[in-house]
Design a protein around this motif. Structure first.
Motif, PDB file in Angstrom:
ATOM      1  N   PRO A 160       0.843  -1.146   0.011  1.00 29.56           N
ATOM      2  CA  PRO A 160       0.059  -0.082   0.054  1.00 29.56           C
ATOM      3  C   PRO A 160       0.797   1.345  -0.114  1.00 29.56           C
ATOM      4  O   PRO A 160       0.640   2.394  -0.752  1.00 29.56           O
ATOM      5  CB  PRO A 160      -0.891  -0.257   1.304  1.00 29.56           C
ATOM      6  CG  PRO A 160       0.037  -1.009   2.398  1.00 29.56           C
ATOM      7  CD  PRO A 160       0.648  -1.997   1.361  1.00 29.56           C
ATOM      8  N   ALA A 161       1.723   1.051   0.703  1.00 28.46           N
ATOM      9  CA  ALA A 161       2.615   2.378   0.706  1.00 28.46           C
ATOM     10  C   ALA A 161       3.339   2.851  -0.424  1.00 28.46           C
ATOM     11  O   ALA A 161       3.203   3.909  -0.851  1.00 28.46           O
ATOM     12  CB  ALA A 161       3.915   2.429   1.961  1.00 28.46           C
ATOM     13  N   LEU A 186       2.464   6.200   4.487  1.00 27.19           N
ATOM     14  CA  LEU A 186       2.422   4.734   5.216  1.00 27.19           C
ATOM     15  C   LEU A 186       4.096   4.413   4.983  1.00 27.19           C
ATOM     16  O   LEU A 186       4.509   3.471   5.443  1.00 27.19           O
ATOM     17  CB  LEU A 186       1.569   3.647   4.628  1.00 27.19           C
ATOM     18  CG  LEU A 186       0.230   3.476   5.234  1.00 27.19           C
ATOM     19  CD1 LEU A 186      -0.535   2.812   4.504  1.00 27.19           C
ATOM     20  CD2 LEU A 186       0.168   3.630   6.764  1.00 27.19           C
ATOM     21  N   ARG A 187       4.685   5.360   4.269  1.00 26.38           N
ATOM     22  CA  ARG A 187       5.970   5.090   3.602  1.00 26.38           C
ATOM     23  C   ARG A 187       6.899   4.742   5.006  1.00 26.38           C
ATOM     24  O   ARG A 187       7.815   3.708   4.870  1.00 26.38           O
ATOM     25  CB  ARG A 187       6.554   6.063   3.076  1.00 26.38           C
ATOM     26  CG  ARG A 187       6.232   5.970   1.560  1.00 26.38           C
ATOM     27  CD  ARG A 187       6.729   6.954   0.364  1.00 26.38           C
ATOM     28  NE  ARG A 187       6.237   6.733  -0.783  1.00 26.38           N
ATOM     29  CZ  ARG A 187       6.153   7.690  -1.603  1.00 26.38           C
ATOM     30  NH1 ARG A 187       6.889   9.077  -1.245  1.00 26.38           N
ATOM     31  NH2 ARG A 187       5.605   7.552  -2.754  1.00 26.38           N
ATOM     32  N   PRO A 188       6.880   5.207   6.063  1.00 20.94           N
ATOM     33  CA  PRO A 188       7.926   4.908   7.307  1.00 20.94           C
ATOM     34  C   PRO A 188       7.685   3.527   7.716  1.00 20.94           C
ATOM     35  O   PRO A 188       8.556   3.260   8.279  1.00 20.94           O
ATOM     36  CB  PRO A 188       7.453   6.068   8.396  1.00 20.94           C
ATOM     37  CG  PRO A 188       6.735   7.146   7.689  1.00 20.94           C
ATOM     38  CD  PRO A 188       6.013   6.343   6.346  1.00 20.94           C
ATOM     39  N   LEU A 189       6.758   2.955   7.267  1.00 20.53           N
ATOM     40  CA  LEU A 189       6.588   1.647   7.909  1.00 20.53           C
ATOM     41  C   LEU A 189       7.214   0.591   7.036  1.00 20.53           C
ATOM     42  O   LEU A 189       7.563  -0.454   7.311  1.00 20.53           O
ATOM     43  CB  LEU A 189       5.008   1.213   7.776  1.00 20.53           C
ATOM     44  CG  LEU A 189       3.899   1.878   8.578  1.00 20.53           C
ATOM     45  CD1 LEU A 189       2.949   1.197   8.234  1.00 20.53           C
ATOM     46  CD2 LEU A 189       4.600   1.567  10.174  1.00 20.53           C
ATOM     47  N   GLY A 242       8.844  -3.322   7.603  1.00 23.66           N
ATOM     48  CA  GLY A 242       8.166  -4.421   6.985  1.00 23.66           C
ATOM     49  C   GLY A 242       9.558  -5.143   6.336  1.00 23.66           C
ATOM     50  O   GLY A 242       9.549  -6.193   6.522  1.00 23.66           O
ATOM     51  N   GLU A 243      10.526  -4.388   5.806  1.00 23.62           N
ATOM     52  CA  GLU A 243      11.778  -5.058   5.074  1.00 23.62           C
ATOM     53  C   GLU A 243      12.465  -5.822   6.385  1.00 23.62           C
ATOM     54  O   GLU A 243      12.827  -6.864   6.115  1.00 23.62           O
ATOM     55  CB  GLU A 243      12.278  -4.168   4.562  1.00 23.62           C
ATOM     56  CG  GLU A 243      11.749  -3.804   3.068  1.00 23.62           C
ATOM     57  CD  GLU A 243      12.340  -2.503   2.574  1.00 23.62           C
ATOM     58  OE1 GLU A 243      13.180  -1.820   3.055  1.00 23.62           O
ATOM     59  OE2 GLU A 243      11.884  -2.033   1.439  1.00 23.62           O
ATOM     60  N   VAL A 281       6.123   7.720  16.790  1.00 20.53           N
ATOM     61  CA  VAL A 281       5.084   7.386  16.891  1.00 20.53           C
ATOM     62  C   VAL A 281       4.600   6.975  15.317  1.00 20.53           C
ATOM     63  O   VAL A 281       4.812   7.727  14.407  1.00 20.53           O
ATOM     64  CB  VAL A 281       4.079   8.664  17.123  1.00 20.53           C
ATOM     65  CG1 VAL A 281       2.488   8.495  16.868  1.00 20.53           C
ATOM     66  CG2 VAL A 281       4.395   9.151  18.292  1.00 20.53           C
ATOM     67  N   PRO A 282       4.012   5.718  14.932  1.00 19.67           N
ATOM     68  CA  PRO A 282       3.893   5.383  13.761  1.00 19.67           C
ATOM     69  C   PRO A 282       2.663   6.069  13.328  1.00 19.67           C
ATOM     70  O   PRO A 282       1.840   6.498  13.738  1.00 19.67           O
ATOM     71  CB  PRO A 282       3.314   3.826  14.056  1.00 19.67           C
ATOM     72  CG  PRO A 282       3.030   3.831  15.442  1.00 19.67           C
ATOM     73  CD  PRO A 282       3.793   4.862  16.240  1.00 19.67           C
ATOM     74  N   PRO A 283       2.812   6.105  11.936  1.00 20.49           N
ATOM     75  CA  PRO A 283       1.544   6.798  11.178  1.00 20.49           C
ATOM     76  C   PRO A 283       0.110   6.361  11.631  1.00 20.49           C
ATOM     77  O   PRO A 283      -0.079   5.128  11.928  1.00 20.49           O
ATOM     78  CB  PRO A 283       1.732   6.262   9.567  1.00 20.49           C
ATOM     79  CG  PRO A 283       2.985   5.744   9.618  1.00 20.49           C
ATOM     80  CD  PRO A 283       3.352   5.469  10.848  1.00 20.49           C
TER      81      PRO A 283
END
Lengths: 169, 317, 391
Positions: C77-78, C86-89, C93-94, C237-239
């Motif tokens: 999605p990011a 959501l890119r900071p996630l 994930g990687e 703080v996550p998105p």
């Protein structure tokens, strides 16, 4: 009738022969037969009439063919090294399968082509074929039960099969 | 029937880069030991470090040069001397020309004596007293041909037992073997004579082949096979009965150390009832072809599509 | 390793991290000592037998490939669906993907009878049975996925270090490839089992989609918990959109998994002559195995029934409970619960069972500890960079 002495000698020789060469491309393998008729019937006439065998024949147990077979259906009177074939033919021990073929024709054919019976040694080239008598006692031909070799060890996590409620008959 | 052409994964596909790498690794290992070749590290009585490295760096059987194969055979013989104090003869007889092996088993004749099992264990240098046996004799109740009803653990005073019949199961030498397809490193393949073999020195021991086999015919050496020197059959073959070590698969090879030299398999010779029939499927006169021509035969789990080269039949009434 | 950046806000945070790392190292040492025994004596020291050829190791392998695959749910999605918030996630994930793939490869390696011969599976050097063997495919896609994720995470970190924006446009094709490979590793792992007609329990077309569904469920459950832990431990703080999105994905994946499981169960148990009868025989003979599988199914089933309720997803406490239920339940039913019954009854009708040995448990714990440590180290760097960027 009496057993001529030379025939008894031949019978004795047969006992000593381990294998019998039958044809060029294969060899018969198996124990030589050990007829025990000679000691008495060398001088005593045999009674050819079919009857239940009693003394002194009670050590001779014949289950072959149930009640339906009599000694002289396979053996030839006064020729203990010979066996009966079809149409009155008489064969020596090396062709005993021809006598078996009187009743078990299909099995003997199967034996000749290698479907029935046991072969040892080569799978190509000259074959060594075990004769009928190496597995079948002609008087009691059924397979005699033997103890099996040991069962494989079970896994330490083996579970007994649960009894099936409705198994085959 | 003899439609099967084994795939030609022949020895021609050697990569020079890979060879160079292997050679380099071998040379490096030899330098570590200070010797010219790996075997020289040990000398005749060494602890086997050089041979252990040689075993580790050895190439796939189908990619070895004749000289490398001779080296591998010599190493196997040295290791047997070291491990058992026994002098083996390890050979590399190639498949015979115009031969494709097939087996048939007469179920009317099998009496469940397990003589085949014992002969197999002894001929093929399987561990003694272990669970690894390449033939399983199943006892089935009359009326069932479902292998799921089979019991391999029967212990009777004598066999056969009334109301039962017996089905020996071993490798069916499938023409389309799922085990060969499964192996990730091509350590198992079907030879031109139809025998599915394993390069024990290439197998990584992942057991995927045994998982893929519908006949439970592949067996894993969980530990090193327990063998005493007197147990060893000394006439061995690289792809057949060479002594195995822990961590590799093995299977029935139709005793190729015997059959490639014209002899019958050990299980067949041991069978007291002549239930087993073996021969060349390409020879119309052979015993096996006679069975196929004259008897209604069937194969186990034909619906799996594996095209076994092992047939079963029964006599008439 | 660079010295840890000042990401920790709580007093004693570094102490806590040190303690966690110490415990993980101790567990790894315990696992290592178990593996030494296994190397010495061979796989006889495991609970594996001729009847059950794979156990705890491969059970963890199938599960962890799923966790690795599900990391793409954060990439997709990011990067591809236009959600820049959501890119900071993505690096998180990687990091999950890298750790989970490394763990799955380790589980395959410890399962080998001759681990030193692993080089036989290296392309060019060894002799890979490709394209025939699904196992060869699996090795290939797993290694590819591992390398790709390492490269992606490295590029992200490098861009941050140099104070640049992440070149999303240039990375997009590679992200797309990672998403594809992520699906591929798990589909191929399912095919590894489903491609065997000899094993009726696995020989099902539904296995691959079921694997993907359960993987997405386990993966999003893991991510929700990881985000909560990070938020609780460090300042980051996550998105805000991440959590509800992941929770909705969890619910959807669990429901799809439940549907596919039900379909499998119907196919197995409804027909009189099916494999279900054999399975019933197995569970009668070894109730423990049945209880294990049932527990896994009940846990993930409960999660599947709870997760769709908006009230459950709104409550952090309940959501985390659902995550734990889903993760543990799927680990049980998709790990040992799928692998062991697949072998039984054997193709020749034997019923046996399997119990993990102490050595197997040791090695398994050791690999999990190593994987968690790897993840912690990766995440610490990621967080340090993000903190230094924002700070």
């Amino acid at each position: 009738m009496r057993w001529p002495l030379p025939w008894g000698m031949v019978g004795l020789l047969w006992m000593l022969l381990p294998t019998v060469a039958a044809a060029a491309e294969f060899q018969l393998d198996g124990p030589a037969p050990q007829p025990r008729c000679a000691p008495c019937h060398a001088w005593l006439d045999a009674d050819p009439r079919p009857r239940p065998l009693a003394a002194p024949h009670d050590s001779l147990k014949v289950t072959h063919g149930g009640e339906g077979l009599w000694c002289l259906d396979c053996h030839v009177q006064d020729q203990q090294e010979s066996l009966r074939g079809g149409r009155g033919a008489v064969f020596g021990w090396d062709a005993a399968h021809r006598s078996c073929a009187l009743c078990h024709g299909a099995t003997v054919t199967a034996w000749q082509v290698g479907i029935h019976g046991k072969r040892v040694g080569n799978w190509r080239g000259p074959r060594t074929i075990q004769a009928c008598r190496s597995c079948h006692d002609a008087h009691q031909p059924a397979f005699r039960p033997v103890p099996p070799d040991p069962a494989p060890p079970r896994s330490r996590f083996w579970r007994p099969p649960s009894p099936t409620p409705e198994g085959p008959p | 029937m003899t439609d099967d052409d084994p795939d030609d994964s022949g020895p021609g596909a050697a990569w020079t880069t890979r060879r160079a790498l292997l050679k380099g690794a071998a040379a490096g290992a030899a330098l570590l030991g200070g010797g010219g070749t790996l075997a020289a590290i040990d000398g005749p009585t060494g602890i086997g470090l050089g041979d252990a490295l040689g075993d580790l760096l050895q190439d796939h059987y189908l990619r070895m040069t004749p000289a490398e194969i001779q080296g591998a055979l010599a190493r196997i013989e040295r290791q047997a001397r070291r491990r058992f104090g026994v002098t083996l003869d390890c050979r590399n007889d190639p498949p015979l020309a115009d031969v494709r092996f097939g087996f048939a088993l007469n179920l009317s004749k099998c009496k469940g004596t397990r003589r085949c099992v014992s002969a197999c264990v002894s001929e093929n240098n399987c561990g003694r007293g272990g669970t690894l046996q390449n033939i399983r004799v199943l006892e089935l109740p009359v009326g069932s041909r479902d292998l799921q009803d089979g019991n391999p653990y029967f212990t009777h005073q004598t066999v056969p037992v009334a109301g039962h019949w017996y089905v020996p199961v071993q490798c069916q030498q499938c023409a389309d073997p799922p085990c060969v397809q499964a192996c990730p490193v091509a350590a198992t393949w079907r030879e031109p004579d139809g025998i599915v073999v394993i390069d024990y020195d290439w197998c990584i021991g992942c057991r995927y082949c045994a998982t893929a086999c519908p006949y439970g015919a592949r067996h894993f050496n969980w530990g090193a096979p327990r063998l005493s020197p007197s147990d060893l059959t000394r006439q061995t073959h690289y792809l057949g009965n060479q002594p195995r070590e822990a961590g590799v698969m093995e299977k029935c090879t139709f005793c190729l150390q015997r059959t490639r030299r014209g002899l019958l398999p050990a299980c067949l010779e041991a069978c007291p009832t002549g239930a087993r029939i073996f021969g060349n499927l390409l020879d119309p006169e052979s015993e096996i072809r006679q069975v196929l021509a004259r008897r209604p035969v069937f194969r186990l789990k034909e619906e799996q599509g594996t095209e076994p080269r092992f047939w079963f039949f029964t006599d008439g009434p | 390793m660079t010295p840890p950046a000042a990401t920790s806000r709580r007093p004693g945070g570094r102490w806590a991290l040190g303690l966690v790392i110490t415990v993980l190292l101790a567990l790894m040492a315990w696992g290592g000592s178990g593996y030494r025994v296994q190397l010495d004596q061979g796989l006889t020291v495991t609970g594996l037998t001729d009847q059950v050829l794979w156990g705890l190791y491969i059970g963890n392998f199938t599960f962890l490939v799923g966790v690795a695959a599900s990391a793409v749910i954060l990439l997709a999605p990011a990067c591809l669906l236009g959600r820049p918030d959501l890119r900071p996630l993505v690096p998180l994930g990687e990091a999950v993907a890298v750790a989970a793939v490394a763990m799955s490869l380790a589980f395959v390696l410890v399962d080998l009878g001759r681990p030193l011969r692993f080089w036989h599976a290296v392309p060019l050097l060894g002799k890979l049975n490709w394209p025939g063997s699904i196992m060869a495919w699996d090795m290939g896609v797993l290694l590819g996925y591992l390398l790709l994720n390492l490269v992606l995470i490295g590029l992200t970190l490098r861009a941050w270090r140099l104070g640049r924006e992440i070149p999303h446009r240039r990375l997009a094709p590679w992200m797309l490839l990672a998403v594809g490979l992520g699906i591929a590793i798990h589909v191929v792992t399912a095919f590894l089992l489903a491609g065997l007609p000899a094993r009726p329990l696995w020989h099902s077309a539904a296995l691959a989609p079921r694997f993907i569904a359960s993987a997405f469920a386990a993966g999003s459950a893991l991510m929700i918990v990881i985000l909560a832990v990070i938020q609780g431990v460090v300042a980051w703080v996550p998105p805000p959109a991440a959590r509800p999105l992941l929770a909705r994905m969890l619910a959807a994946a669990l429901l799809i998994d439940l549907l596919l499981l039900g379909a499998e169960g119907f196919g197995l148990f409804y027909p009189a002559g099916g494999h279900g009868a054999a399975l019933q025989r197995l569970f009668q003979a070894d109730p423990v195995l049945g209880v294990w599988l049932t527990t896994g199914l009940v846990l993930s089933g409960t999660a599947a029934l709870l997760a769709p309720l908006p009230r459950v997803r709104a409550s952090p406490w309940l959501l985390h409970l659902v995550c734990v239920l889903a993760f543990v339940g799927i680990w049980m039913e998709k790990g040992l619960g799928l692998v062991v019954p697949g072998f039984l009854p054997t193709p020749l009708g034997e019923v046996a069972t399997y119990r993990s040995s102490l050595v197997e448990i040791q090695v398994t714990v050791g690999i999990w500890a190593a994987g968690i440590l790897l993840f912690l180290l990766l995440v610490r760097r990621v967080l340090a960079r993000m903190a230094s960027r924002s700070g």
